[in-house]
Design a protein around this motif. Structure first.
Motif, PDB file in Angstrom:
ATOM      1  N   ALA A 196       0.965  -1.324  -0.343  1.00 51.90           N
ATOM      2  CA  ALA A 196      -0.194   0.345   0.094  1.00 51.90           C
ATOM      3  C   ALA A 196       1.216   1.184  -0.281  1.00 51.90           C
ATOM      4  O   ALA A 196       0.155   2.099  -0.575  1.00 51.90           O
ATOM      5  N   ASP A 197       1.873   1.421   1.164  1.00 47.32           N
ATOM      6  CA  ASP A 197       2.777   2.793   1.100  1.00 47.32           C
ATOM      7  C   ASP A 197       3.932   1.920   0.483  1.00 47.32           C
ATOM      8  O   ASP A 197       5.368   2.890   0.711  1.00 47.32           O
ATOM      9  N   GLU A 198       4.423   1.465  -0.211  1.00 50.84           N
ATOM     10  CA  GLU A 198       5.647   0.899  -0.670  1.00 50.84           C
ATOM     11  C   GLU A 198       7.111   0.995   0.789  1.00 50.84           C
ATOM     12  O   GLU A 198       7.987   1.768   0.293  1.00 50.84           O
ATOM     13  N   THR A 199       6.614   0.182   1.074  1.00 50.26           N
ATOM     14  CA  THR A 199       7.430   0.332   2.471  1.00 50.26           C
ATOM     15  C   THR A 199       7.758  -0.718   2.935  1.00 50.26           C
ATOM     16  O   THR A 199       7.566  -1.618   2.747  1.00 50.26           O
ATOM     17  N   VAL A 200       9.700  -0.985   3.428  1.00 50.70           N
ATOM     18  CA  VAL A 200       9.949  -2.590   4.048  1.00 50.70           C
ATOM     19  C   VAL A 200       9.336  -2.879   5.650  1.00 50.70           C
ATOM     20  O   VAL A 200       9.609  -1.164   5.978  1.00 50.70           O
ATOM     21  N   ALA A 201       9.023  -3.477   5.978  1.00 49.60           N
ATOM     22  CA  ALA A 201       8.796  -3.551   7.307  1.00 49.60           C
ATOM     23  C   ALA A 201       9.177  -4.656   8.207  1.00 49.60           C
ATOM     24  O   ALA A 201       9.289  -6.062   7.581  1.00 49.60           O
ATOM     25  N   LEU A 202      10.065  -4.855   8.806  1.00 49.09           N
ATOM     26  CA  LEU A 202      10.125  -6.567  10.030  1.00 49.09           C
ATOM     27  C   LEU A 202       9.164  -6.262  11.212  1.00 49.09           C
ATOM     28  O   LEU A 202       7.957  -5.416  11.582  1.00 49.09           O
ATOM     29  N   PRO A 203       9.195  -7.407  11.263  1.00 47.39           N
ATOM     30  CA  PRO A 203       8.215  -7.342  12.576  1.00 47.39           C
ATOM     31  C   PRO A 203       9.396  -6.558  13.395  1.00 47.39           C
ATOM     32  O   PRO A 203       9.903  -6.022  13.971  1.00 47.39           O
ATOM     33  N   GLN A 204       7.764  -6.223  14.556  1.00 48.35           N
ATOM     34  CA  GLN A 204       8.143  -5.880  15.808  1.00 48.35           C
ATOM     35  C   GLN A 204       9.322  -5.758  16.435  1.00 48.35           C
ATOM     36  O   GLN A 204      10.123  -6.957  16.972  1.00 48.35           O
ATOM     37  N   MET A 205      10.573  -5.225  16.990  1.00 50.87           N
ATOM     38  CA  MET A 205      11.857  -5.983  17.885  1.00 50.87           C
ATOM     39  C   MET A 205      11.827  -4.822  18.516  1.00 50.87           C
ATOM     40  O   MET A 205      11.323  -3.653  18.393  1.00 50.87           O
ATOM     41  N   THR A 250      13.654 -24.569  17.568  1.00 56.38           N
ATOM     42  CA  THR A 250      15.360 -24.271  18.652  1.00 56.38           C
ATOM     43  C   THR A 250      15.194 -23.003  18.424  1.00 56.38           C
ATOM     44  O   THR A 250      15.252 -22.284  19.550  1.00 56.38           O
ATOM     45  N   MET A 251      15.652 -22.502  17.195  1.00 55.16           N
ATOM     46  CA  MET A 251      16.479 -21.737  17.397  1.00 55.16           C
ATOM     47  C   MET A 251      15.119 -20.450  17.055  1.00 55.16           C
ATOM     48  O   MET A 251      15.407 -19.384  17.361  1.00 55.16           O
ATOM     49  N   ALA A 252      14.510 -20.537  16.537  1.00 55.49           N
ATOM     50  CA  ALA A 252      13.089 -19.691  16.619  1.00 55.49           C
ATOM     51  C   ALA A 252      12.862 -19.547  17.620  1.00 55.49           C
ATOM     52  O   ALA A 252      12.590 -17.982  18.185  1.00 55.49           O
ATOM     53  N   ARG A 253      12.769 -20.314  19.243  1.00 59.19           N
ATOM     54  CA  ARG A 253      12.337 -20.127  19.910  1.00 59.19           C
ATOM     55  C   ARG A 253      13.627 -18.439  20.745  1.00 59.19           C
ATOM     56  O   ARG A 253      13.160 -18.080  21.578  1.00 59.19           O
ATOM     57  N   GLU A 254      14.252 -19.609  20.399  1.00 64.12           N
ATOM     58  CA  GLU A 254      15.783 -19.035  21.457  1.00 64.12           C
ATOM     59  C   GLU A 254      16.032 -17.607  20.709  1.00 64.12           C
ATOM     60  O   GLU A 254      16.944 -16.323  21.608  1.00 64.12           O
ATOM     61  N   ALA A 255      15.626 -17.118  19.527  1.00 69.51           N
ATOM     62  CA  ALA A 255      16.009 -15.781  19.235  1.00 69.51           C
ATOM     63  C   ALA A 255      14.901 -14.346  19.658  1.00 69.51           C
ATOM     64  O   ALA A 255      14.245 -15.205  20.039  1.00 69.51           O
ATOM     65  N   ASP A 256      16.083 -13.708  19.773  1.00 72.57           N
ATOM     66  CA  ASP A 256      15.155 -11.588  20.479  1.00 72.57           C
ATOM     67  C   ASP A 256      13.885 -11.654  18.922  1.00 72.57           C
ATOM     68  O   ASP A 256      13.421 -10.995  18.944  1.00 72.57           O
TER      69      ASP A 256
END
Ligand code: F6R
Length: 364
Positions: A31-40, A134-140
């Motif tokens: 919609a607004d042509e932006t790159v978005a990453l998950p909340q961190m 396991t990596m998915a769980r242990e990642a920040d």
């Protein structure tokens, strides 16, 4: 289920336009042509240096990521294979970000490297396919790839989805670092959103590649050459071929040819050159000429401009659509996967269960 496909690997190669589109839909906002990453919680703009660790095909995705992150965001990247990294115990930048890439999220060496970085106070990001791993769980910071289950032992769709996430990450870093303006970000988003259509165009060459595979199948050795972000693609092409066809294959940076590997060249060693047209194309063409002058047979994978300039006299050519450098590795992954696949079929090997290999390497 395999559906109408002969092998899971083939099905997964053909799923790539769909799963890459799926992955991109959570990393770019159309919609607004932006790159978005998950909340961190982590402040991306504070990064001075980044570490990437992975194994095998995921490591090659990371290598492509390094070219992009350094080029677009101007952030220096250290990268290593997990089995070396974990025992090298390198000193790490204070408050740094370490990125782990793994389809399974369970690879023993990558997990050990992740835990080492955590103990060293790094913020942990992970590009993972299996969300319960396991990596998915242990990642920040979890960066999922949404490729769906990958059954074929040789990784294909996970690789292109990893690349899609890395491209978005490189663009986001570039934006927060002030290296990419709003206009450029919009351009990048548009190019990324073109990737699924370009992957489809690449898949249209399936029949040509199947036909050409018979000329490669008798080879004992095959070399792959690429430059810049296409150098890891040469490594990936060689890995795919050796994994499933058992042909000895090596990938080299094009410019390294004359520092040794050229001694191997004769008419029995096909050389696959991965080279979209661009500023460095000329240099790769001259490496190709060195190969040809020694009787080497070249398979050139390039776009219309590249083939017009250098396609003459090749054993075979594969024409890719003309694409932005940020999506070229995704698109060029398709012909190298298809080439390995069809050569393996021509040789009659067990494509989905190659000898000596396991899908997930949970012991070191
Ligand atoms: C190659 C391949 C392996 C994996 C490697 C890492 O086709 O599948 O090289 O890429 O074992 O696995 P993950 O990504 O699960 O950590």
């Amino acid at each position: 289920e395999r559906g109408n496909y002969r092998h899971f690997m083939q099905k997964e190669i053909f799923e790539q336009p769909t799963v890459v589109a799926q992955t991109l839909s959570s990393y770019v906002r159309q919609a607004d042509e932006t790159v978005a990453l998950p909340q961190m919680d982590f402040d991306l703009s504070s990064i001075e240096r980044m570490t990437i660790v992975a194994c095998g095909t995921s490591y090659y995705a990371g290598m492509v990521g390094r070219y992009w992150i350094e080029q677009f965001a101007r952030v220096p990247v250290d990268i290593d294979v997990a089995s070396e990294f974990r025992y090298r115990e390198p000193p790490l930048p204070k408050g740094g970000l370490a990125l782990f890439i793994s389809q399974s999220g369970e690879t023993a060496d990558t997990l050990a490297a992740l835990r080492y970085c955590k103990a060293q106070g790094q913020t942990i990001a992970a590009i993972v396919n299996v969300p319960t791993s396991t990596m998915a769980r242990e990642a920040d910071l979890l960066l999922p790839i949404h490729a769906g289950p990958e059954i074929g032992v040789a990784s294909t769709k996970a690789f292109t989805c990893q690349l899609a996430v890395l491209a978005a990450l490189a663009a986001k870093l570039a934006v927060v670092k002030g290296e990419m303006n709003r206009d450029e970000e919009q351009q990048v988003v548009r190019h990324l959103l073109e990737a699924p259509a370009c992957l489809n165009a690449a898949l249209d060459h399936d029949d040509d590649i199947a036909a050409m595979a018979h000329t490669i199948a008798p080879a004992r050795d095959v070399l792959y050459l690429g430059r810049g972000a296409d150098f890891p693609m040469a490594l990936e092409g060689a890995l795919k071929l050796k994994e499933i066809s058992y042909i000895h294959a090596e990938g080299y940076a094009s410019g390294e040819m004359k520092h040794g590997p050229i001694a191997l060249i004769d008419e029995d060693v096909p050389v696959v050159v991965i080279a979209p047209s661009g500023p460095l194309f000329e240099k790769t063409v001259s490496n190709m000429q060195e190969v040809r002058a020694r009787g080497g047979q070249v398979v050139l994978i390039s776009d219309a401009d590249g083939l017009a300039e250098a396609g003459e006299g090749c054993l075979a050519t594969i024409e890719m659509p003309r694409v932005h450098p940020l999506i070229a590795p995704l698109v060029y992954a398709v012909p190298v996967q298809l080439l390995a696949y069809h050569v393996a079929c021509a040789k009659g090997t067990d494509v989905d269960q190659p000898r000596n290999l396991a899908k997930s390497v949970t012991v070191e």
